[in-house]
Design a protein around this motif. Sequence first.
Motif, PDB file in Angstrom:
ATOM      1  N   ASP A  88       2.145  -1.346  -7.364  1.00 13.92           N
ATOM      2  CA  ASP A  88       1.175  -1.004  -6.317  1.00 13.92           C
ATOM      3  C   ASP A  88       1.023   0.510  -6.229  1.00 13.92           C
ATOM      4  O   ASP A  88       1.969   1.262  -6.486  1.00 13.92           O
ATOM      5  CB  ASP A  88       1.677  -1.509  -4.950  1.00 13.92           C
ATOM      6  CG  ASP A  88       1.765  -3.027  -4.898  1.00 13.92           C
ATOM      7  OD1 ASP A  88       0.821  -3.686  -5.333  1.00 13.92           O
ATOM      8  OD2 ASP A  88       2.807  -3.526  -4.404  1.00 13.92           O
ATOM      9  N   THR A  89      -0.174   0.939  -5.833  1.00 13.36           N
ATOM     10  CA  THR A  89      -0.441   2.364  -5.639  1.00 13.36           C
ATOM     11  C   THR A  89      -1.031   2.548  -4.244  1.00 13.36           C
ATOM     12  O   THR A  89      -1.881   1.758  -3.827  1.00 13.36           O
ATOM     13  CB  THR A  89      -1.469   2.868  -6.673  1.00 13.36           C
ATOM     14  OG1 THR A  89      -0.965   2.576  -7.971  1.00 13.36           O
ATOM     15  CG2 THR A  89      -1.717   4.372  -6.541  1.00 13.36           C
ATOM     16  N   VAL A 138       6.431   5.463   3.383  1.00 16.68           N
ATOM     17  CA  VAL A 138       5.152   4.801   3.682  1.00 16.68           C
ATOM     18  C   VAL A 138       4.792   3.846   2.537  1.00 16.68           C
ATOM     19  O   VAL A 138       4.370   2.705   2.765  1.00 16.68           O
ATOM     20  CB  VAL A 138       4.011   5.837   3.856  1.00 16.68           C
ATOM     21  CG1 VAL A 138       2.759   5.183   4.411  1.00 16.68           C
ATOM     22  CG2 VAL A 138       4.450   6.976   4.736  1.00 16.68           C
ATOM     23  N   LEU A 139       4.972   4.314   1.290  1.00 16.31           N
ATOM     24  CA  LEU A 139       4.684   3.456   0.133  1.00 16.31           C
ATOM     25  C   LEU A 139       5.586   2.224   0.176  1.00 16.31           C
ATOM     26  O   LEU A 139       5.133   1.097  -0.034  1.00 16.31           O
ATOM     27  CB  LEU A 139       4.900   4.234  -1.174  1.00 16.31           C
ATOM     28  CG  LEU A 139       4.749   3.408  -2.458  1.00 16.31           C
ATOM     29  CD1 LEU A 139       3.332   2.864  -2.598  1.00 16.31           C
ATOM     30  CD2 LEU A 139       5.113   4.236  -3.690  1.00 16.31           C
ATOM     31  N   VAL A 180       4.277  -1.574   0.134  1.00 22.78           N
ATOM     32  CA  VAL A 180       4.656  -2.501  -0.952  1.00 22.78           C
ATOM     33  C   VAL A 180       5.315  -3.750  -0.361  1.00 22.78           C
ATOM     34  O   VAL A 180       5.013  -4.882  -0.758  1.00 22.78           O
ATOM     35  CB  VAL A 180       5.586  -1.799  -1.979  1.00 22.78           C
ATOM     36  CG1 VAL A 180       6.163  -2.805  -2.968  1.00 22.78           C
ATOM     37  CG2 VAL A 180       4.829  -0.695  -2.717  1.00 22.78           C
ATOM     38  N   ALA A 181       6.189  -3.555   0.652  1.00 27.35           N
ATOM     39  CA  ALA A 181       6.844  -4.711   1.294  1.00 27.35           C
ATOM     40  C   ALA A 181       5.799  -5.618   1.939  1.00 27.35           C
ATOM     41  O   ALA A 181       5.885  -6.848   1.869  1.00 27.35           O
ATOM     42  CB  ALA A 181       7.860  -4.217   2.327  1.00 27.35           C
ATOM     43  N   PHE A 182       4.800  -5.000   2.538  1.00 29.48           N
ATOM     44  CA  PHE A 182       3.734  -5.761   3.199  1.00 29.48           C
ATOM     45  C   PHE A 182       2.919  -6.565   2.169  1.00 29.48           C
ATOM     46  O   PHE A 182       2.648  -7.757   2.357  1.00 29.48           O
ATOM     47  CB  PHE A 182       2.836  -4.775   3.950  1.00 29.48           C
ATOM     48  CG  PHE A 182       1.820  -5.420   4.830  1.00 29.48           C
ATOM     49  CD1 PHE A 182       2.156  -5.870   6.086  1.00 29.48           C
ATOM     50  CD2 PHE A 182       0.526  -5.596   4.386  1.00 29.48           C
ATOM     51  CE1 PHE A 182       1.212  -6.475   6.903  1.00 29.48           C
ATOM     52  CE2 PHE A 182      -0.421  -6.199   5.188  1.00 29.48           C
ATOM     53  CZ  PHE A 182      -0.078  -6.634   6.455  1.00 29.48           C
ATOM     54  N   LEU A 183       2.552  -5.911   1.060  1.00 27.15           N
ATOM     55  CA  LEU A 183       1.769  -6.599   0.019  1.00 27.15           C
ATOM     56  C   LEU A 183       2.600  -7.710  -0.624  1.00 27.15           C
ATOM     57  O   LEU A 183       2.072  -8.773  -0.974  1.00 27.15           O
ATOM     58  CB  LEU A 183       1.311  -5.593  -1.045  1.00 27.15           C
ATOM     59  CG  LEU A 183       0.321  -4.520  -0.565  1.00 27.15           C
ATOM     60  CD1 LEU A 183       0.069  -3.492  -1.672  1.00 27.15           C
ATOM     61  CD2 LEU A 183      -1.008  -5.143  -0.108  1.00 27.15           C
TER      62      LEU A 183
END
Length: 334
Positions: free
Chosen positions: A58-59, A71-72, A76-79
Amino acid sequence: MSSCSRATAVAHPNIALVKYWGKHDEDLVLPLADSLSMTLDVFPTTTTVRLTPHRDHDTLLLDGVPATDEVLHRVVAFLTLLRTRTGRTAPAVVETHNTVPVGAGLASSAAGFAALALAAATAYGADLSAPGLSRLARRGSGSACRSVFGGFVWWHAAHPDDPDPDRASYAEPLPDVRLDLAMIVVMLHTGAKPTSSRDAMRRTVRTSPLFPDWIAATREDVPAMRACLEDGDLERAGAIAERNALGMHATMESATPPVVYRTAASHRLLDHVRALRDRGEQTWATMDAGPNVKVLCPAAEAPRIAAELAAVSGCPTVVAHPGPAAALTTTGRS
Ligand code: PMV
């Protein structure tokens, strides 16, 4: 919805009139009490999610700059949560544009995760009801579940004995508000706060001797605030909002070690809001996890009071009113 692989959504920050502060489940982001907020009509966040099956990660681009940090990690955890639910595996490129300073207690994460939830759910083809979208946004940042909706919004904490607390904790808009309220945001500081709200909340719950009393009062403040909004009782709504916010800061400041978001400039402004009240103005203050002060007042008086607060503080002010729900702006195939 299932044929979409690219979506853009806009969401606005919300500021709580009765605050969320403290969770009983950190993974599911389940709060210890209900809370009640106003979604603003200023400071929108626009987020585009594009699925990229040919990539392996993910980016996240924040205002065009690639994110590499905490924040990334959160995005990423959310996606990943969404991929697990939908059975789709493609990574995504997430592009976010904020119009509010990030991490300054101006609810950028609420707008950010509400916009991300809507854009990502659409891109991944998750068919969500409004409460379902609110529950999903909650997993990114608790207060984001309220920014899914416009106007005045109630976030239900699940009852501790609920067999499915994840399902029971979501926000919903209040339909019958009869209060013509404005919120003046005084931009005292726009830099990032020293302690994240996640860490500050955890420390407060674990160590503040004042926290149990504040959370008990908050459980009474939410239905009382709802009644004020429905009855058009600005005096009482303002008094409850100010007491609830100052109480929240008292719990943080009595944590070990203390979490101190209020600065000398915040205190000067809080004093000034009280002085305005002594002069007969209808003004009440609220604050979040940062040094900035927001002032509640009748909508008709807001431009005049905002000009005075700008002159007194030497800082810019922004007048906000109840704003819209999160919305999709475009969808399509990448
Ligand atoms: O959603 P979070 O983790 O950013 O927590 C927000 C907490 C407060 O803004 C301080 C209060 C609230 O109810 O929004």
